[in-house]
Enzyme design. Structure first.
Site, PDB file in Angstrom:
ATOM      1  N   TRP A   1      11.480  11.527  -5.953  1.00  0.00           N
ATOM      2  CA  TRP A   1      10.511  10.591  -6.531  1.00  0.00           C
ATOM      3  C   TRP A   1       9.124  11.147  -6.220  1.00  0.00           C
ATOM      4  O   TRP A   1       8.771  11.343  -5.066  1.00  0.00           O
ATOM      5  CB  TRP A   1      10.709   9.213  -5.899  1.00  0.00           C
ATOM      6  CG  TRP A   1       9.761   8.154  -6.401  1.00  0.00           C
ATOM      7  CD1 TRP A   1       8.417   8.072  -6.206  1.00  0.00           C
ATOM      8  CD2 TRP A   1      10.101   6.995  -7.170  1.00  0.00           C
ATOM      9  NE1 TRP A   1       7.900   6.961  -6.804  1.00  0.00           N
ATOM     10  CE2 TRP A   1       8.911   6.266  -7.408  1.00  0.00           C
ATOM     11  CE3 TRP A   1      11.302   6.500  -7.674  1.00  0.00           C
ATOM     12  CZ2 TRP A   1       8.891   5.067  -8.118  1.00  0.00           C
ATOM     13  CZ3 TRP A   1      11.276   5.304  -8.386  1.00  0.00           C
ATOM     14  CH2 TRP A   1      10.090   4.599  -8.612  1.00  0.00           C
TER      15      TRP A   1
ATOM     16  N   ASP B   1      24.139  13.845  -9.450  1.00  0.00           N
ATOM     17  CA  ASP B   1      23.290  12.683  -9.184  1.00  0.00           C
ATOM     18  C   ASP B   1      23.280  12.478  -7.679  1.00  0.00           C
ATOM     19  O   ASP B   1      24.300  12.110  -7.082  1.00  0.00           O
ATOM     20  CB  ASP B   1      23.843  11.450  -9.901  1.00  0.00           C
ATOM     21  CG  ASP B   1      22.938  10.229  -9.735  1.00  0.00           C
ATOM     22  OD1 ASP B   1      22.064  10.252  -8.852  1.00  0.00           O
ATOM     23  OD2 ASP B   1      23.132   9.250 -10.482  1.00  0.00           O
ATOM     24  N   ILE B   2      22.125  12.737  -7.045  1.00  0.00           N
ATOM     25  CA  ILE B   2      22.095  12.688  -5.583  1.00  0.00           C
ATOM     26  C   ILE B   2      22.276  11.269  -5.046  1.00  0.00           C
ATOM     27  O   ILE B   2      22.437  11.087  -3.834  1.00  0.00           O
ATOM     28  CB  ILE B   2      20.802  13.302  -5.002  1.00  0.00           C
ATOM     29  CG1 ILE B   2      19.571  12.514  -5.436  1.00  0.00           C
ATOM     30  CG2 ILE B   2      20.680  14.762  -5.392  1.00  0.00           C
ATOM     31  CD1 ILE B   2      18.317  12.946  -4.710  1.00  0.00           C
TER      32      ILE B   2
ATOM     33  N   GLY C   1      12.304  19.536 -13.087  1.00  0.00           N
ATOM     34  CA  GLY C   1      11.026  19.435 -12.394  1.00  0.00           C
ATOM     35  C   GLY C   1      10.304  20.772 -12.286  1.00  0.00           C
ATOM     36  O   GLY C   1      10.901  21.838 -12.429  1.00  0.00           O
ATOM     37  N   MET C   2       8.998  20.697 -12.036  1.00  0.00           N
ATOM     38  CA  MET C   2       8.194  21.909 -11.905  1.00  0.00           C
ATOM     39  C   MET C   2       8.721  22.817 -10.802  1.00  0.00           C
ATOM     40  O   MET C   2       8.836  24.032 -10.976  1.00  0.00           O
ATOM     41  CB  MET C   2       6.731  21.547 -11.613  1.00  0.00           C
ATOM     42  CG  MET C   2       5.835  22.754 -11.336  1.00  0.00           C
ATOM     43  SD  MET C   2       4.086  22.350 -11.167  1.00  0.00           S
ATOM     44  CE  MET C   2       4.077  21.356  -9.692  1.00  0.00           C
ATOM     45  N   LEU C   3       9.072  22.232  -9.660  1.00  0.00           N
ATOM     46  CA  LEU C   3       9.513  23.038  -8.528  1.00  0.00           C
ATOM     47  C   LEU C   3      10.882  23.658  -8.788  1.00  0.00           C
ATOM     48  O   LEU C   3      11.104  24.843  -8.519  1.00  0.00           O
ATOM     49  CB  LEU C   3       9.538  22.165  -7.274  1.00  0.00           C
ATOM     50  CG  LEU C   3       9.634  22.870  -5.933  1.00  0.00           C
ATOM     51  CD1 LEU C   3       8.588  23.964  -5.798  1.00  0.00           C
ATOM     52  CD2 LEU C   3       9.489  21.854  -4.808  1.00  0.00           C
TER      53      LEU C   3
ATOM     54  N   LYS D   1       9.202  10.052   2.835  1.00  0.00           N
ATOM     55  CA  LYS D   1       9.347  11.453   3.243  1.00  0.00           C
ATOM     56  C   LYS D   1       9.613  11.563   4.744  1.00  0.00           C
ATOM     57  O   LYS D   1      10.408  12.407   5.187  1.00  0.00           O
ATOM     58  CB  LYS D   1       8.107  12.257   2.848  1.00  0.00           C
ATOM     59  CG  LYS D   1       7.971  12.473   1.344  1.00  0.00           C
ATOM     60  CD  LYS D   1       9.139  13.270   0.792  1.00  0.00           C
ATOM     61  CE  LYS D   1       9.004  13.591  -0.670  1.00  0.00           C
ATOM     62  NZ  LYS D   1      10.175  14.333  -1.207  1.00  0.00           N
TER      63      LYS D   1
ATOM     64  N   TYR E   1       5.339   6.176  -0.324  1.00  0.00           N
ATOM     65  CA  TYR E   1       5.835   7.524  -0.595  1.00  0.00           C
ATOM     66  C   TYR E   1       5.881   8.342   0.694  1.00  0.00           C
ATOM     67  O   TYR E   1       6.888   9.002   0.997  1.00  0.00           O
ATOM     68  CB  TYR E   1       4.932   8.207  -1.619  1.00  0.00           C
ATOM     69  CG  TYR E   1       5.267   9.648  -1.877  1.00  0.00           C
ATOM     70  CD1 TYR E   1       6.257  10.011  -2.777  1.00  0.00           C
ATOM     71  CD2 TYR E   1       4.586  10.674  -1.215  1.00  0.00           C
ATOM     72  CE1 TYR E   1       6.565  11.334  -3.020  1.00  0.00           C
ATOM     73  CE2 TYR E   1       4.885  12.005  -1.444  1.00  0.00           C
ATOM     74  CZ  TYR E   1       5.871  12.327  -2.344  1.00  0.00           C
ATOM     75  OH  TYR E   1       6.180  13.644  -2.576  1.00  0.00           O
TER      76      TYR E   1
END
Length: 746
Positions: free
Chosen positions: A504, A479-480, A453-455, A572, A568
């Site tokens: 996600w 794998d979380i 991922g970007m982060l 969170k 979403y």
């Protein structure tokens, strides 16, 4: 030789610019806040450089002194068994009725010193004037501070006035307390130069000793500057000083990474902001560490030179590095270790001083106007002092305690990244004060989950740049959603902290796939945090501005109650609650609208791609967000992780803008046609997930990441010449089209 001491001090500059005073103690809140001194005592410092400033206590010459603040602070320091090193003038020019060029400056300061000594006769250590040479340069040679002169004559008169102020003050103090010691500080570095600029370098390398040379009675006929200074009408004063010198009991060396300079006549090799000159030549003046190869000997070389010149006990009286937390810690550890090595060689070094315990303000503007805040042992940007990772490092120095794993990395001043200009070889003849740094060995890693991922990639790049030992896991390693792989990976790497950059991210698709989104964003994230908690490992997780509904009518802080509109956002919130329920030190970073020049899957890259091709881009004009530059974000996240921060933090750049206005700012910064940006209602874009109208994030726990315009400028500077093909993880509130009104949603 007694044991090496740890000293401390809050940044206490009180300088005058035109008719205004800039007060660091007020800026940091220390002047009005109780409890700071007890926090300082917890660090284990044995002495503190502490202000009893002339300008504040006696602002006029016809009214009684105001002792209220020092009467409250100084006895408390005494009760805490912290020795006070009293400072009377810290980069100041005195009260309004005087200045550095006033013939009455020295006698006025001495009269004030006598009053302080009479009231606090138990204080034995004194610094009547901090950094007189530096102050004279900034106030009388460069014109930055009052009285804003720009001449060599004014510079030398200002310096001699301060030296006389020190001498007369110590005479006044010693009449009351004969045991009083002078701890005389000044900035000390060395100037290097090309052959064409060697005369200027030679001049600078004599001038740097001027304060201590005068106090030691060395500026006589034999001194290289005698004739020069006599030409400015100072002969009688120099004779008086030499006849009645005031030798420091301790020479206080303030050495920063910017203290060593390099002068180069080849101007085209350097940015225009570095260009300056003298009456004979123009030259660039840059940090030597940024150009010389090998690097200058720095602090170790400076201390050796001072000891060889004077043979007077030394103290490192300011140790501060305005940088990322790991580099701050390495600089402090390096100073402590350097002092220990030199003491073993016979150099009498009394102490190392953790300077700017509460951080410092505005030094990037030379304290002339509002500027940046640099964190110290405590971060006061959120109001109350928050201990950073520097605090436990300091606490452990005198005890020989284990240091944070990041201190095992090499400081940037010793790595190749330090070179930012065309390198210049430093002659072997100038390497006599070099010291070979001892190897630091290996350390526990920081573990970053989310290799693709970007982060996750941005965090890994930042760790590599900062020399932070780290491991990055992909879904094949960890794998979380599988607790057995979580446990095995944590046990294999034994990290000192874990940053979860997985998740996600497809906001629209979560509406129809809420269970799949929850499995990753909630169940997996909480399982990872729980496994970390069981092993005493701190964990860091990322949340979003979409936990709010956007109806507050103001910016949201960490104290606001979430009210998500989308699946979403609900995932969170559930993650935040699950992580927050764990007893360990876990942190959740709420951020928003991340943009990066190193990943094509973000809005800012889509803007530049479209406009470079001359295509119109339609973006929501009625949805206000807090764009966040990934390079700023990952540095702050790493700093907070090193600090051991916990709980929820809002971390974004400072401005709230609509998607359309964000696009226009990018276009203007990149020199692209901002008329191709068309602001439209967000409802017309056709997002499946409901989005809040205004979700600007602000933090009440610390400072933001800085201006959005500054972040965009850096983004544009780093843009690739040929933008990558568009790849999107999720729709965002914008549309792309060859021409309206038939845009293509991408």
């Amino acid at each position: 030789m007694k044991e090496l001491e740890l000293w401390g001090g809050p940044e206490c500059t009180l300088n005058r610019v035109e008719n205004s005073y800039r007060d660091q103690l007020v800026r940091s809140g220390h002047y009005d806040r109780d409890g700071d001194l007890d926090l300082f005592a917890d660090l284990g410092i044995s002495a503190i450089r502490y202000p009893v400033l002339w300008e504040r206590v006696a602002p006029t010459d016809d009214e009684p002194c105001d002792w209220n603040w020092p009467d409250r602070q100084l006895p408390r320091l005494r009760a805490l068994d912290i020795r006070v090193i009293a400072g009377l003038c810290h980069h100041g020019s005195g009260p309004r009725h005087t200045d550095l060029l006033d013939p009455g400056f020295a006698t006025g300061l001495a009269a004030f010193a006598a009053k302080v000594a009479e009231r606090y006769d138990w204080i034995t250590d004194w610094t009547p004037v901090n950094e007189p040479l530096t102050t004279a340069r900034f106030a009388a040679l460069y014109g930055h501070w009052y009285p804003h002169r720009r001449s060599e004559a004014a510079f030398w008169h200002a310096l001699v006035n301060q030296i006389d102020g020190v001498r007369l003050s110590m005479q006044a103090v010693r009449r009351i307390n004969p045991r009083a010691r002078l701890i005389q500080t000044d900035d000390l570095g060395r100037t290097y130069a090309t052959v064409a600029m060697r005369d200027q370098a030679a001049f600078d390398n004599v001038r740097r000793w001027a304060s201590w040379d005068m106090l030691c009675g060395r500026v006589t006929r034999e001194h290289p500057f005698w004739t020069r200074l006599c030409g400015f009408g100072l002969e009688s004063r120099l004779r008086a000083i030499a006849d009645d010198p005031c030798l420091p009991d301790v020479i206080g060396v303030n050495h920063y990474l910017t203290s060593d300079r390099f002068l180069d006549h080849r101007l085209r090799r350097y940015p225009a902001a570095t260009h300056g000159g003298n009456r004979r030549a123009r030259f660039a003046d840059v940090e030597a560490v940024r150009v010389l190869d090998p690097a200058p000997p720095g602090l170790a070389g400076t201390l050796r030179e001072a000891w060889e010149r004077y043979g007077i006990p030394l103290a490192i009286t300011e140790v501060h590095n305005g940088c990322t937390r790991d580099e701050q810690m390495r600089w402090i550890a390096d100073a402590w270790d350097t002092a220990a090595v030199l003491r073993a060689e016979g150099v009498a070094i009394e102490a190392v001083t953790a300077w700017a315990l509460l951080g410092s303000f505005d030094w990037n503007t030379l304290v002339r106007q509002p500027g940046a805040y640099e964190v110290g042992a405590f971060d006061v940007s959120g109001g109350a002092p928050r201990p950073t990772a520097v605090a436990p490092l300091l606490t452990g120095l005198t005890r020989g305690a284990d240091r944070h794993p990041v201190t095992r990395g090499t400081g940037w001043w010793q790595r190749p990244v330090r070179i930012v200009h065309p390198p210049v070889s430093r002659p072997a003849s100038l390497r006599e004060h070099d010291r070979v740094a001892a190897g630091r060995g290996t350390s526990q890693p920081l573990m970053i989950c989310g290799a693709t991922g970007m982060l996750g990639q941005a965090l890994a790049r930042a760790c590599a740049h900062r020399d932070i030992h780290h491991v990055v896991t992909s879904r094949y390693d960890l794998d979380i959603c599988e607790e057995t792989t979580i446990a095995a990976t944590l046990d294999r790497h034994a990290p000192w902290a874990v940053i979860d950059a997985t998740g996600w991210v497809r906001v629209d698709e979560a509406e129809a796939n809420a269970d799949a989104c929850k499995a990753v964003n909630v169940d997996g994230a909480v399982a990872l945090a729980r496994a970390c908690d069981a092993r005493g490992i701190p964990s860091v997780h990322f949340s979003s501005d979409l936990v709010f509904d956007g109806t507050a009518g103001r910016a949201y802080t960490e104290d606001d109650v979430p009210a998500p509109l989308s699946a979403y956002g609900r995932s969170k919130v559930a993650m935040e609650e699950g992580v927050g329920a764990l007893p360990g030190a876990h942190m959740v970073i709420r951020t928003a609208s991340i943009f990066s020049p190193e990943d094509p899957r973000n809005f800012a890259m889509a803007v530049t791609r479209a406009l470079r091709r001359g295509r119109a881009l339609f973006a929501a004009q009625d949805q206000i967000i807090s764009p966040t530059y990934v390079l700023d974000l990952v540095d702050r996240v790493l700093d907070l992780t090193i600090d051991g921060a916990s709980g929820i933090w809002h971390v974004t750049n400072d401005d709230g803008v609509s998607w359309a206005d964000f696009a226009r700012r990018i276009a203007r910064a990149a020199g692209l046609d901002d008329h191709l940006i068309r602001g439209i209602p967000g409802a017309e874009i056709g997002m499946e997930a409901p989005l809040p109208a205004c979700v600007v994030l602000r933090s009440n726990r610390g400072q933001g990441l800085g201006s959005l315009d500054g972040a965009i400028a850096d983004f544009v500077r780093r843009l690739p010449a040929q933008p990558a093909a568009p790849v999107h993880d999720s729709p965002v509130p914008w549309m792309l089209g060859a021409a309206p009104p038939t845009p293509l949603v991408v």
